[in-house]
Design a protein around this motif. Structure first.
Motif, PDB file in Angstrom:
ATOM      1  N   GLU A   1      28.978 -14.338  23.263  1.00  0.00           N
ATOM      2  CA  GLU A   1      28.222 -13.413  22.433  1.00  0.00           C
ATOM      3  C   GLU A   1      29.006 -12.105  22.306  1.00  0.00           C
ATOM      4  O   GLU A   1      29.507 -11.565  23.289  1.00  0.00           O
ATOM      5  CB  GLU A   1      26.866 -13.132  23.058  1.00  0.00           C
ATOM      6  N   VAL A   2      29.102 -11.584  21.088  1.00  0.00           N
ATOM      7  CA  VAL A   2      29.763 -10.310  20.845  1.00  0.00           C
ATOM      8  C   VAL A   2      28.697  -9.234  20.683  1.00  0.00           C
ATOM      9  O   VAL A   2      27.758  -9.394  19.906  1.00  0.00           O
ATOM     10  CB  VAL A   2      30.657 -10.369  19.579  1.00  0.00           C
ATOM     11  N   ARG A   3      28.865  -8.152  21.440  1.00  0.00           N
ATOM     12  CA  ARG A   3      27.969  -7.000  21.358  1.00  0.00           C
ATOM     13  C   ARG A   3      28.802  -5.738  21.248  1.00  0.00           C
ATOM     14  O   ARG A   3      29.975  -5.730  21.542  1.00  0.00           O
ATOM     15  CB  ARG A   3      27.093  -6.883  22.615  1.00  0.00           C
ATOM     16  N   GLY A   4      28.161  -4.654  20.838  1.00  0.00           N
ATOM     17  CA  GLY A   4      28.838  -3.373  20.731  1.00  0.00           C
ATOM     18  C   GLY A   4      29.130  -2.773  22.091  1.00  0.00           C
ATOM     19  O   GLY A   4      28.644  -3.241  23.124  1.00  0.00           O
ATOM     20  N   GLY A   5      29.933  -1.721  22.079  1.00  0.00           N
ATOM     21  CA  GLY A   5      30.241  -1.008  23.315  1.00  0.00           C
ATOM     22  C   GLY A   5      31.557  -1.464  23.902  1.00  0.00           C
ATOM     23  O   GLY A   5      32.270  -2.272  23.344  1.00  0.00           O
ATOM     24  N   ALA A   6      31.857  -0.864  25.052  1.00  0.00           N
ATOM     25  CA  ALA A   6      33.096  -1.179  25.754  1.00  0.00           C
ATOM     26  C   ALA A   6      32.864  -1.048  27.254  1.00  0.00           C
ATOM     27  O   ALA A   6      32.051  -0.235  27.697  1.00  0.00           O
ATOM     28  CB  ALA A   6      34.210  -0.240  25.326  1.00  0.00           C
ATOM     29  N   ILE A   7      33.562  -1.834  28.014  1.00  0.00           N
ATOM     30  CA  ILE A   7      33.491  -1.767  29.480  1.00  0.00           C
ATOM     31  C   ILE A   7      34.593  -0.828  29.952  1.00  0.00           C
ATOM     32  O   ILE A   7      35.738  -0.939  29.519  1.00  0.00           O
ATOM     33  CB  ILE A   7      33.679  -3.154  30.095  1.00  0.00           C
ATOM     34  N   GLY A   8      34.236   0.079  30.840  1.00  0.00           N
ATOM     35  CA  GLY A   8      35.228   0.934  31.451  1.00  0.00           C
ATOM     36  C   GLY A   8      35.663   2.116  30.618  1.00  0.00           C
ATOM     37  O   GLY A   8      36.712   2.678  30.854  1.00  0.00           O
ATOM     38  N   GLU A   9      34.878   2.506  29.670  1.00  0.00           N
ATOM     39  CA  GLU A   9      35.218   3.692  28.856  1.00  0.00           C
ATOM     40  C   GLU A   9      34.410   4.868  29.269  1.00  0.00           C
ATOM     41  O   GLU A   9      33.304   4.803  29.620  1.00  0.00           O
ATOM     42  CB  GLU A   9      34.975   3.383  27.362  1.00  0.00           C
TER      43      GLU A   9
END
Length: 107
Positions: free
Chosen positions: A99-107
């Motif tokens: 699944e693709v969702r918005g946002g980013a990990i570790g930003e």
């Protein structure tokens, strides 16, 4: 937490394919990243940023699309390249059952 970095969408998707069952909650985060240049505050770098948490590591794709000068017509090819890369990630993830969702990990 270690980060595995990619600049090529194909390499990122190939790595996700190998570890698709280890992707946390089956989620890949996907956004545009705008960063200022050192040349001028009016010019920004546009990149596509995709991240996923995989077995305790962050898989991070940052694919550079070009510079935005805020000049009508000149910026469109940069946005088009970004849209193409985002679609490539979305389509690749869909094939992998992620699944693709918005946002980013570790930003």
């Amino acid at each position: 937490m270690a980060t595995v970095k990619f600049s090529d969408p194909e390499d990122f998707l190939a790595e996700l394919e190998k570890d698709k069952d280890l992707v946390d909650r089956g989620i890949v985060r996907l956004v545009y990243s705008f960063t200022p240049t050192k040349i001028s505050p009016n010019i920004q770098h546009l990149s596509v940023l995709a991240t996923a948490l995989v077995a305790g590591q962050v898989y991070r794709l940052e694919s550079y699309c070009g510079d935005l000068w805020r000049i009508e017509g000149q910026d469109q090819p940069v946005y088009d390249k970004g849209a193409k890369i985002k679609k490539e990630i979305e389509d690749g993830c869909a094939k992998l059952g992620l699944e693709v969702r918005g946002g980013a990990i570790g930003e």
